[in-house]
Design a protein around this motif. Structure first.
Motif, PDB file in Angstrom:
ATOM      1  N   GLU A 191       0.805  -1.213   0.000  1.00  0.00           N
ATOM      2  CA  GLU A 191       0.000   0.000   0.000  1.00  0.00           C
ATOM      3  C   GLU A 191       0.835   1.258   0.000  1.00  0.00           C
ATOM      4  N   LYS A 192       2.127   1.150   0.131  1.00  0.00           N
ATOM      5  CA  LYS A 192       2.959   2.342   0.106  1.00  0.00           C
ATOM      6  C   LYS A 192       4.013   2.215  -0.978  1.00  0.00           C
ATOM      7  N   ASP A 193       4.317   3.342  -1.594  1.00  0.00           N
ATOM      8  CA  ASP A 193       5.277   3.376  -2.683  1.00  0.00           C
ATOM      9  C   ASP A 193       6.288   4.476  -2.402  1.00  0.00           C
ATOM     10  N   SER A 197      -6.477   3.435  -4.676  1.00  0.00           N
ATOM     11  CA  SER A 197      -5.897   3.730  -5.989  1.00  0.00           C
ATOM     12  C   SER A 197      -5.588   5.209  -6.235  1.00  0.00           C
ATOM     13  N   ASN A 229      -0.198  10.390 -11.994  1.00  0.00           N
ATOM     14  CA  ASN A 229      -0.753   9.503 -10.982  1.00  0.00           C
ATOM     15  C   ASN A 229      -1.081   8.161 -11.645  1.00  0.00           C
ATOM     16  N   ASN A 252      -2.039   5.120 -11.039  1.00  0.00           N
ATOM     17  CA  ASN A 252      -3.242   4.305 -10.866  1.00  0.00           C
ATOM     18  C   ASN A 252      -4.491   4.978 -11.404  1.00  0.00           C
ATOM     19  N   ARG A 259      -2.900   8.285  -4.704  1.00  0.00           N
ATOM     20  CA  ARG A 259      -1.665   8.369  -3.923  1.00  0.00           C
ATOM     21  C   ARG A 259      -1.702   9.544  -2.951  1.00  0.00           C
ATOM     22  N   ASN A 294      -0.778   4.344  -1.066  1.00  0.00           N
ATOM     23  CA  ASN A 294      -1.745   4.077  -2.123  1.00  0.00           C
ATOM     24  C   ASN A 294      -3.048   3.619  -1.465  1.00  0.00           C
ATOM     25  N   HIS A 320       1.555  12.014  -6.337  1.00  0.00           N
ATOM     26  CA  HIS A 320       1.724  11.206  -7.548  1.00  0.00           C
ATOM     27  C   HIS A 320       3.046  10.472  -7.497  1.00  0.00           C
ATOM     28  N   ASN A 321       3.222   9.538  -8.402  1.00  0.00           N
ATOM     29  CA  ASN A 321       4.500   8.854  -8.602  1.00  0.00           C
ATOM     30  C   ASN A 321       5.062   9.288  -9.943  1.00  0.00           C
TER      31      ASN A 321
END
Length: 212
Positions: free
Chosen positions: A16-18, A55, A75, A77, A57, A52, A70-71
């Motif tokens: 759940e984390k990025d 879905s 974003n 997802n 962030r 996350n 965002h990544n």
């Protein structure tokens, strides 16, 4: 070794984390291992780590607020979503694209609730969802170019225009982006405030939200 680093990174991306940077470098791995934590109701929350949740962030903060983020450039997802992950989706050559994104006013992580109060700069940049982005009244601040080059209708439920860090919500140069055609829907009694706002007022189509 590289195999071990790759294995750990894969585990992080599936959870759940990025981390902000999605790669296998030792520097990023070290940053993740050394991240600071704070505790809320017995739950450890890591600072500077992207969570996350449903879905979307977020950064989670010690004051029980959350920032939509965002990544990388967009974003992920929101773009490469599963069918019906955000409700109705369309399909293009890259995968399923969400038609509508509704940002919640509150998100929950391990039983702890966080009020969604901010949207990070570039948070929805390049997101090709086709219908609308719905912003709750809890959002008080939005980063520069948060909606960079998007064309969907923006629905903002805050009666007071959220603070904008910078002048441009759709992009840095207002003559290059679609302020003429992107619709902005706001509470009925707030039309004047949004139209006179330095950043929000760049939208040429500002209309009142139609109440159900």
């Amino acid at each position: 070794n590289n195999d071990e680093i790759e294995e750990i990174s894969d585990v992080n991306l599936d959870s759940e984390k990025d981390t902000i940077e999605e790669n296998n470098s030792q520097d990023v791995l070290d940053d993740v291992l050394e991240v600071e934590e704070f505790i809320i109701e017995g739950v450890a929350i890591e600072k500077g780590v992207i969570y996350n949740i449903d879905s979307i962030r977020y950064f989670l903060h010690e004051d029980r607020t959350a920032t939509v983020t965002h990544n990388g450039l967009y974003n992920k997802n929101v773009y490469f979503c599963y069918p019906d992950e955000f409700g109705e989706c369309t399909n293009d050559s890259n995968g399923y694209v969400a038609k509508t994104i509704v940002i919640p006013s509150v998100v929950e992580y391990c039983g702890v609730e966080f009020s969604v109060t901010e949207i990070d700069e570039m948070a929805f940049a390049f997101c090709p969802f086709t219908d609308c982005l719905v912003i709750p009244s809890s959002v008080k601040k939005i980063g520069d170019s948060a909606f960079y080059i998007i064309t969907a209708t923006i629905v903002c439920h805050n009666p007071e225009p959220p603070i904008v860090e910078g002048e441009y919500l759709l992009g840095e140069f207002d003559f290059m982006y679609d302020y003429d055609n992107v619709s902005l829907l706001v509470p009925k009694g707030s039309l004047k405030a949004y139209k006179e706002h330095k950043a929000w007022g760049k939208f040429k189509k500002i209309e009142a939200i139609v109440e159900d």
